[in-house]
Design a protein around this motif. Structure first.
Motif, PDB file in Angstrom:
ATOM      1  N   THR A 266      -2.016   9.143   1.762  1.00 12.25           N
ATOM      2  CA  THR A 266      -2.958   8.898   1.318  1.00 12.25           C
ATOM      3  C   THR A 266      -3.308   7.703  -0.058  1.00 12.25           C
ATOM      4  O   THR A 266      -3.917   6.980  -0.387  1.00 12.25           O
ATOM      5  N   ASN A 267      -2.868   9.135  -0.930  1.00 16.20           N
ATOM      6  CA  ASN A 267      -3.257   9.199  -2.144  1.00 16.20           C
ATOM      7  C   ASN A 267      -2.635   9.555  -3.734  1.00 16.20           C
ATOM      8  O   ASN A 267      -2.626   9.343  -4.495  1.00 16.20           O
TER       9      ASN A 267
ATOM     10  N   ASN B 191       0.185  14.597  -0.143  1.00 10.94           N
ATOM     11  CA  ASN B 191      -0.642  13.315   0.665  1.00 10.94           C
ATOM     12  C   ASN B 191      -0.175  12.019   0.971  1.00 10.94           C
ATOM     13  O   ASN B 191      -0.388  11.167  -0.500  1.00 10.94           O
TER      14      ASN B 191
ATOM     15  N   VAL C 163       0.974   4.461  -2.829  1.00 13.43           N
ATOM     16  CA  VAL C 163       0.716   6.576  -2.002  1.00 13.43           C
ATOM     17  C   VAL C 163       1.837   6.696  -2.387  1.00 13.43           C
ATOM     18  O   VAL C 163       1.603   8.419  -2.770  1.00 13.43           O
TER      19      VAL C 163
ATOM     20  N   SER D 209       0.964  -0.578  -0.077  1.00 11.37           N
ATOM     21  CA  SER D 209      -0.064  -0.154  -0.243  1.00 11.37           C
ATOM     22  C   SER D 209       0.342   1.342   0.206  1.00 11.37           C
ATOM     23  O   SER D 209       0.649   2.092  -0.856  1.00 11.37           O
TER      24      SER D 209
END
Length: 642
Positions: free
Chosen positions: A72-73, A70, A25, A21
């Motif tokens: 997270t994205n 960011n 990102v 993950s």
């Protein structure tokens, strides 16, 4: 009981998933990378290499300077390429040349865009920036951007800080833009070319703390309900063309610390509601067309430090309530129509450092209570019919650094207490002072500006003048001084201070000749204005004047000078004014002199010059050469064929 062996595979799976993950990102989004690379492509010159790390085959989120994403994205949230970059121990002042890419409008998650102080960014602001709906801070100040403020900025409804100051923006401020800025805290549009009225929607920005629109060409009136901006701490509308009166509602701005409305066309009286601004520290209303009287309520400002009211048409007496302003440091009220006496209550202004009441209609006496103001460093009462006769001796008890008493009715000789004062700026011009310039003048070691013009002084210049090492501006014109000028030119200096900026000794009885080495004197090497006119100096113009490379004004009118005009004067490249009229100069006009690049005034009338006037670029009138029968050529009559 937990079976750790059974849990290990699960833990490993979770760790692997988190790692995968994180890898997802950390990669720069393709749309964002394309937008940033297009911005770099439109930059023609990046001398400080602010964009050196913006390389296509690297990750913009982790490898590009000035970019934050960011986590997270992976979308870009901050772009900061300010021209002011922090070094290890100091600030690096950098620059960048080019235009702003409209593709920056594709940075959909952007919160901060800082392209300030790059100095050479040109072109319009792309309207696509109005698509950045998450933007909270936009800094494009200190560049060369032109065009108008995009109406699309109405889409920036989360904006908290917007600075577009110090550009070349023009046109009106879109009303719709201000209407949508309901979250904005700071707005700076100063030092542009914006015109038209201040939009009425400005009062919708109720959270605004700082509004700076100074140095534009805004017209119309200050919005009458400006008082709705109750959070304002700083309001600067100076250097515009605003008219009408100051709205009474301004008194509702109880948080306002700095109100600057200087250099406009405001009319009418100062509203009494000004006394409700209990947080006010700076009040600037100078250079308007204000009338009426100063309201007594001005004495209700418990934190005020600076009041500037000069160059208006304010009348009446100075209210005694001004004496309540115990925090006041500067009060500048020159060139109004104040009458009456200076209130005794001014003695309560213990923190006062500057008091300028010049060019009014105040009358004597000056209250001796001013002696209580121990920190008064500037006192200017010039051009008031005070009929002082003598310089008040109680002034010696003040720590005055700048004292101006021009045209206040002074008579007699200079008081000796001046010799032990710390005065650096002394203007006693346009009075009826007389006597000799005393030898103790050399004890005024802090003096850098000395003006006793338009008085009745006589005698030679005492040799002690050489001891005033800091003296840089000397004005003795229109007296009866005599003797040699050498003491003035030979003055010592206290490096790097004490080099002359200006000398005016015109209209006296000084004799010459002018020292041929005047241009080589240490004290003279920075002089910009040298005026010796109307003295019987005789002799010739020294060639060394050409060594005064900063000289802008040279006036040697009616000095009994003979000989030729030295060609070497043409080496003083900054000269814009040369006046040599009414002497006995002969020979031709040097081409190098009359063609000085910055020369705007050249006068040699009534001499004995001859020959053809050299071809020149300056637009000098016939009168500048009148009275030299031997001269010919434009702008005089053509020369006759030999």
């Amino acid at each position: 009981m937990i079976n750790f062996k059974q849990c290990l595979p699960l833990i490993c799976a979770i760790l692997l998933a988190n790692t995968y993950s994180f890898q997802l990102v950390e990669s720069c989004h393709a749309i964002d990378k394309a937008a940033l690379l297009d911005f770099k492509h439109r930059i023609n010159d990046d001398p400080s290499q602010l964009l050196r790390t913006w390389v296509n085959n690297t990750d913009c989120c982790t490898a590009w300077e000035g970019i934050d994403c960011n986590p997270t994205n992976g979308r870009v949230v901050n772009v900061s390429c300010s021209g002011l970059q922090s070094g290890d121990d100091f600030i690096l002042d950098t620059s960048m040349t080019g235009t702003i890419s409209p593709l920056l409008g594709n940075l959909a998650y952007l919160q901060l865009l800082d392209l300030s102080n790059l100095k050479e960014l040109t072109g319009p602001i792309p309207p696509q920036l109005g698509n950045l709906s998450h933007l909270t801070n936009l800094f494009l100040n200190t560049n060369k951007l032109n065009g108008s403020i995009p109406s699309s900025f109405s889409g920036l409804n989360k904006l908290k800080k917007l600075y577009l100051n110090q550009n070349s923006l023009s046109g009106t401020i879109p009303n719709s833009v201000f209407q949508s800025f309901t979250s904005i805290l700071e707005l700076g549009l100063s030092e542009n070319r914006l015109s038209g009225p201040i939009p009425s929607s400005v009062v919708n920005m109720i959270l605004l703390t700082r509004l700076d629109l100074h140095d534009n060409v805004l017209s119309g009136r200050i919005p009458y309900d400006i008082g709705k901006l109750k959070s304002l701490t700083n309001l600067d509308l100076s250097m515009n063309r605003l008219g009408g009166s100051i709205p009474d509602s301004i008194g509702k701005l109880s948080q306002l610390r700095d109100l600057t409305l200087n250099y406009n066309k405001l009319t009418g009286p100062i509203p009494s509601s000004i006394g409700q601004l209990v947080s006010m520290q700076v009040l600037g209303l100078s250079n308007n067309k204000l009338t009426g009287v100063i309201p007594n309520s001005i004495g209700n400002l418990p934190k005020i430090q600076h009041i500037t009211l000069e160059n208006n048409m304010i009348t009446g007496n100075l209210p005694p309530s001004l004496g309540h302003l115990t925090t006041l440091i500067n009060m500048l009220c020159s060139n109004n129509r104040f009458v009456g006496k200076i209130p005794r209550s001014f003695g309560n202004l213990r923190s006062l450092m500057a008091l300028d009441l010049s060019k009014n209609q105040l009358v004597s006496p000056v209250p001796h209570q001013l002696t209580k103001v121990k920190d008064l460093q500037m006192l200017d009462l010039s051009y008031n019919p005070l009929a002082l006769v003598n310089i008040p001796s109680w002034l010696s008890k003040l720590n005055v650094f700048r004292l101006s008493l021009a045209k206040t009715g002074l008579k007699g000789e200079l008081p000796q207490w001046l010799s032990s004062s710390s005065i650096g700026y002394l203007d006693l011009s346009s009075n009826k002072l007389t006597g000799k310039l005393p030898t103790w003048i050399g004890n005024m070691t802090q003096l850098w500006f000395f003006n006793v013009s338009y008085n009745g002084f006589y005698s030679t210049i005492p040799k002690e003048l050489k001891n005033i090492l800091l003296l840089s501006d000397l004005d003795l014109h229109s007296n009866k001084f005599s003797g040699s000028l050498d003491i003035i030119f030979d003055k010592s200096v206290d490096e790097p201070r004490g080099h002359y900026n200006s000398i005016d000794v015109s209209s006296n009885m000084f004799t010459g000749p002018i020292d041929k080495n005047i241009g080589n004197k240490i004290a003279m090497d920075s002089i910009t204005s040298l005026i010796l006119s109307n003295n019987p100096l005789g002799g010739q113009i020294p060639e060394s004047i050409g060594n005064l490379t900063r000289l802008q004004v040279l006036e040697l009118v009616r000095n009994g000078l003979s000989g030729t005009i030295p060609e070497e004067i043409g080496n003083a490249k900054e000269l814009n004014t040369i006046k040599l009229s009414r002497n006995y100069l002969s020979g031709s006009i040097p081409e190098k002199v009359i063609n000085l690049e910055k020369l705007g005034v050249f006068e040699v009338l009534r001499n004995k010059l001859s020959g053809e006037i050299p071809v020149h670029k300056g637009n000098f009138p016939v009168s500048a050469f009148f009275g030299n029968p031997g001269l010919c050529g434009a702008p005089l009559s053509p020369c006759k064929p030999s």
